[in-house]
Every structure is written in C-alpha cells, then in structure tokens.
Design a protein around this motif. Structure first.
Motif, PDB file in Angstrom:
ATOM      1  N   PRO A 108     -24.644  -5.593  -0.311  1.00  0.00           N
ATOM      2  CA  PRO A 108     -23.813  -5.956   0.848  1.00  0.00           C
ATOM      3  C   PRO A 108     -22.562  -5.074   0.910  1.00  0.00           C
ATOM      4  N   LYS A 109     -22.061  -4.952   2.082  1.00  0.00           N
ATOM      5  CA  LYS A 109     -20.861  -4.134   2.280  1.00  0.00           C
ATOM      6  C   LYS A 109     -19.645  -4.874   1.748  1.00  0.00           C
ATOM      7  N   VAL A 110     -18.960  -4.234   0.836  1.00  0.00           N
ATOM      8  CA  VAL A 110     -17.772  -4.811   0.219  1.00  0.00           C
ATOM      9  C   VAL A 110     -16.610  -3.839   0.428  1.00  0.00           C
ATOM     10  N   CYS A 111     -15.510  -4.318   0.971  1.00  0.00           N
ATOM     11  CA  CYS A 111     -14.339  -3.484   1.233  1.00  0.00           C
ATOM     12  C   CYS A 111     -13.140  -4.023   0.458  1.00  0.00           C
ATOM     13  N   TYR A 112     -12.309  -3.115   0.025  1.00  0.00           N
ATOM     14  CA  TYR A 112     -11.087  -3.505  -0.681  1.00  0.00           C
ATOM     15  C   TYR A 112      -9.958  -2.582  -0.205  1.00  0.00           C
ATOM     16  N   PRO A 113      -8.732  -3.076  -0.247  1.00  0.00           N
ATOM     17  CA  PRO A 113      -7.597  -2.273   0.246  1.00  0.00           C
ATOM     18  C   PRO A 113      -7.426  -0.995  -0.576  1.00  0.00           C
ATOM     19  N   ASP A 114      -7.141   0.089   0.128  1.00  0.00           N
ATOM     20  CA  ASP A 114      -6.914   1.385  -0.519  1.00  0.00           C
ATOM     21  C   ASP A 114      -5.789   2.098   0.242  1.00  0.00           C
ATOM     22  N   TYR A 115      -4.560   1.734  -0.071  1.00  0.00           N
ATOM     23  CA  TYR A 115      -3.418   2.283   0.653  1.00  0.00           C
ATOM     24  C   TYR A 115      -3.172   3.751   0.310  1.00  0.00           C
ATOM     25  N   ALA A 116      -3.534   4.147  -0.902  1.00  0.00           N
ATOM     26  CA  ALA A 116      -3.345   5.548  -1.283  1.00  0.00           C
ATOM     27  C   ALA A 116      -4.178   6.459  -0.393  1.00  0.00           C
ATOM     28  N   LYS A 117      -5.410   6.039  -0.107  1.00  0.00           N
ATOM     29  CA  LYS A 117      -6.279   6.832   0.749  1.00  0.00           C
ATOM     30  C   LYS A 117      -5.730   6.913   2.169  1.00  0.00           C
ATOM     31  N   GLY A 118      -5.292   5.766   2.721  1.00  0.00           N
ATOM     32  CA  GLY A 118      -4.783   5.758   4.092  1.00  0.00           C
ATOM     33  C   GLY A 118      -3.528   6.586   4.249  1.00  0.00           C
ATOM     34  N   PHE A 119      -2.540   6.363   3.370  1.00  0.00           N
ATOM     35  CA  PHE A 119      -1.309   7.134   3.462  1.00  0.00           C
ATOM     36  C   PHE A 119      -1.558   8.609   3.150  1.00  0.00           C
ATOM     37  N   GLY A 120      -2.498   8.868   2.240  1.00  0.00           N
ATOM     38  CA  GLY A 120      -2.814  10.258   1.911  1.00  0.00           C
ATOM     39  C   GLY A 120      -3.347  11.019   3.112  1.00  0.00           C
ATOM     40  N   ARG A 121      -4.208  10.385   3.896  1.00  0.00           N
ATOM     41  CA  ARG A 121      -4.767  11.064   5.064  1.00  0.00           C
ATOM     42  C   ARG A 121      -3.740  11.203   6.185  1.00  0.00           C
ATOM     43  N   LEU A 122      -2.852  10.233   6.332  1.00  0.00           N
ATOM     44  CA  LEU A 122      -1.789  10.382   7.321  1.00  0.00           C
ATOM     45  C   LEU A 122      -0.828  11.499   6.930  1.00  0.00           C
ATOM     46  N   ILE A 123      -0.570  11.597   5.625  1.00  0.00           N
ATOM     47  CA  ILE A 123       0.312  12.672   5.148  1.00  0.00           C
ATOM     48  C   ILE A 123      -0.333  14.030   5.375  1.00  0.00           C
ATOM     49  N   VAL A 124      -1.628  14.152   5.076  1.00  0.00           N
ATOM     50  CA  VAL A 124      -2.281  15.444   5.260  1.00  0.00           C
ATOM     51  C   VAL A 124      -2.427  15.784   6.740  1.00  0.00           C
ATOM     52  N   SER A 125      -2.500  14.761   7.609  1.00  0.00           N
ATOM     53  CA  SER A 125      -2.512  15.021   9.044  1.00  0.00           C
ATOM     54  C   SER A 125      -1.175  15.606   9.496  1.00  0.00           C
ATOM     55  N   GLY A 126      -0.081  14.997   9.030  1.00  0.00           N
ATOM     56  CA  GLY A 126       1.235  15.552   9.338  1.00  0.00           C
ATOM     57  C   GLY A 126       1.449  16.914   8.712  1.00  0.00           C
ATOM     58  N   GLN A 127       0.927  17.082   7.496  1.00  0.00           N
ATOM     59  CA  GLN A 127       1.028  18.368   6.824  1.00  0.00           C
ATOM     60  C   GLN A 127       0.294  19.446   7.610  1.00  0.00           C
ATOM     61  N   SER A 128      -0.902  19.127   8.112  1.00  0.00           N
ATOM     62  CA  SER A 128      -1.674  20.099   8.893  1.00  0.00           C
ATOM     63  C   SER A 128      -0.950  20.465  10.185  1.00  0.00           C
ATOM     64  N   LEU A 129      -0.337  19.469  10.828  1.00  0.00           N
ATOM     65  CA  LEU A 129       0.391  19.737  12.066  1.00  0.00           C
ATOM     66  C   LEU A 129       1.606  20.620  11.805  1.00  0.00           C
ATOM     67  N   PHE A 130       2.382  20.298  10.768  1.00  0.00           N
ATOM     68  CA  PHE A 130       3.559  21.100  10.439  1.00  0.00           C
ATOM     69  C   PHE A 130       3.154  22.519  10.034  1.00  0.00           C
ATOM     70  N   THR A 131       2.152  22.612   9.165  1.00  0.00           N
ATOM     71  CA  THR A 131       1.704  23.927   8.717  1.00  0.00           C
ATOM     72  C   THR A 131       1.180  24.755   9.886  1.00  0.00           C
ATOM     73  N   GLY A 132       0.435  24.106  10.777  1.00  0.00           N
ATOM     74  CA  GLY A 132      -0.105  24.831  11.922  1.00  0.00           C
ATOM     75  C   GLY A 132       0.991  25.388  12.813  1.00  0.00           C
ATOM     76  N   LEU A 133       2.011  24.580  13.102  1.00  0.00           N
ATOM     77  CA  LEU A 133       3.106  25.059  13.947  1.00  0.00           C
ATOM     78  C   LEU A 133       3.900  26.163  13.253  1.00  0.00           C
ATOM     79  N   TYR A 134       4.104  26.007  11.949  1.00  0.00           N
ATOM     80  CA  TYR A 134       4.835  27.041  11.207  1.00  0.00           C
ATOM     81  C   TYR A 134       4.042  28.340  11.152  1.00  0.00           C
TER      82      TYR A 134
END
Length: 200
Positions: free
Chosen positions: A121-147
């Motif tokens: 069965p599908k079992v989910c558990y909180p993973d805040y490191a993964k969520g914040f990590g992907r948001l950080i890398v999204s911002g990192q990609s945007l900043f790096t791209g503009l620079y």
C-alpha cells in the motif's frame, strides 16, 4: 599620428563596448563553484550522484573558461565568445527548464509503495528536507540563470570589442606600412630626378 589612424581609433566602439581591462569574470568562477557545492550537498534521494555529475562537469568547465579570461593579459576573442555561448545556453536551461521543474515537483512528503507493479500500500511520511531542498534549487536555478544571462551579454560585448579593436589595429598597421612605402617611393623619385653635379 595621421588623421586616418586617429579616426580608426575613435571608431572602434560598438553598441556594447567593454574594454578588455574591464571585462573581469571572477564572479562567474565563484558562482560556478557555489553551484557545484550546493548541487553536491543538496539532500534529495531521488536525484543520485550519477544524475548530478554532468552538471558538476559543466559548472567546472564554465569556471575554467572564465578563469582563462581573468588570468591572461590579452585574451583571444574566441575565449569571450565561448564563455558567452556557455553561460547563455546555461541561463536559458536554468530559467526555463530547471527552475519551473523543481518548483513544480517540490513536495514535502515522500511516499513508498502504491505503484502499478507494487503489492504494498502507498505509505507517505513528511519529508521537509526534500521539499525545501527543491524550492531552494528552484530559486538557485533562477538566480544562476539570470546571472549567467548577464554574464553572456557582457562576454559577448567583450568579444565584439576585442574583435573590433584587433581589426582597427590591423588597419592601422596597414596604413603605416603604406605610408612607409609611399615615403620610400617619393625619396627614390627625388634622388632619381635630382640633377647630378659635374666635377669639372
């Protein structure tokens, strides 16, 4: 200095002129190594090191090309052109591909099982490191791209400036060489037409 030579020096500018001494790209080296560090240390089990390795090599290549423009007294125009193409393509991919993808796939939970071929069965558990990590890398990609986009524009300006300057220098050398030949030809003409003195 002849008037033609002075005019050539005055017309060596272009739409985005950057003097070679002003074209410094130390910041590109710093951003490239910062990207390497963040991409290596980012906690995300879904992205293995094999998937991160190509970007590691690409950032290292960008840093090496940028450092070549910083440690040479007279950089070839092709180096600026290469840096412009590398950073420009990286900027487009980061801004329009990686930043939206990582923002869209940012999830604060990790799930196991529940697939088409899974009997668990599908079992989910909180993973805040993964969520914040992907948001950080999204911002990192945007900043790096503009620079990198701004870096590509500046590198292109340096490329056109150095290329035009070399063209002007070759033109000036040709004018000077032609002036020397003309002066030599006039002197030879004067000597040949000068009446010879008789020693009587």
């Amino acid at each position: 200095m002849p008037t033609t030579e002075k005019n050539c020096r005055d017309r060596r500018g272009n739409a985005f002129t950057i003097d070679q001494k002003e074209a410094r790209f130390e910041g590109v080296v710093f951003v490239a190594f910062l990207n390497i560090l963040l991409n290596t240390m980012r906690p995300d089990e879904d992205i293995s090191w094999q998937m991160r390795f190509p970007r590691f090599c690409w950032e290292l290549s960008v840093a090496l090309v940028a450092s070549c423009t910083n440690h040479q007294k007279r950089t070839a125009p092709a180096v600026y052109l290469l840096l412009s193409l590398m950073t420009g393509s990286t900027a487009l991919v980061d801004v329009f591909v990686w930043a939206p993808i990582f923002a869209y796939t940012a999830s604060f939970e990790t799930c196991t099982g529940g697939g088409l071929f899974s009997r668990q069965p599908k079992v989910c558990y909180p993973d805040y490191a993964k969520g914040f990590g992907r948001l950080i890398v999204s911002g990192q990609s945007l900043f790096t791209g503009l620079y990198y986009l701004m870096t590509a524009i500046m590198a292109w300006g340096a490329y056109t400036s150095v290329r035009d300057q070399q063209k002007v220098e070759r033109h000036i050398q040709a004018i000077q060489l032609a002036s020397q030949h003309t002066a030599s030809f006039v002197d030879a003409n004067e000597l040949s037409t000068r009446p010879q003195e008789n020693n009587y």
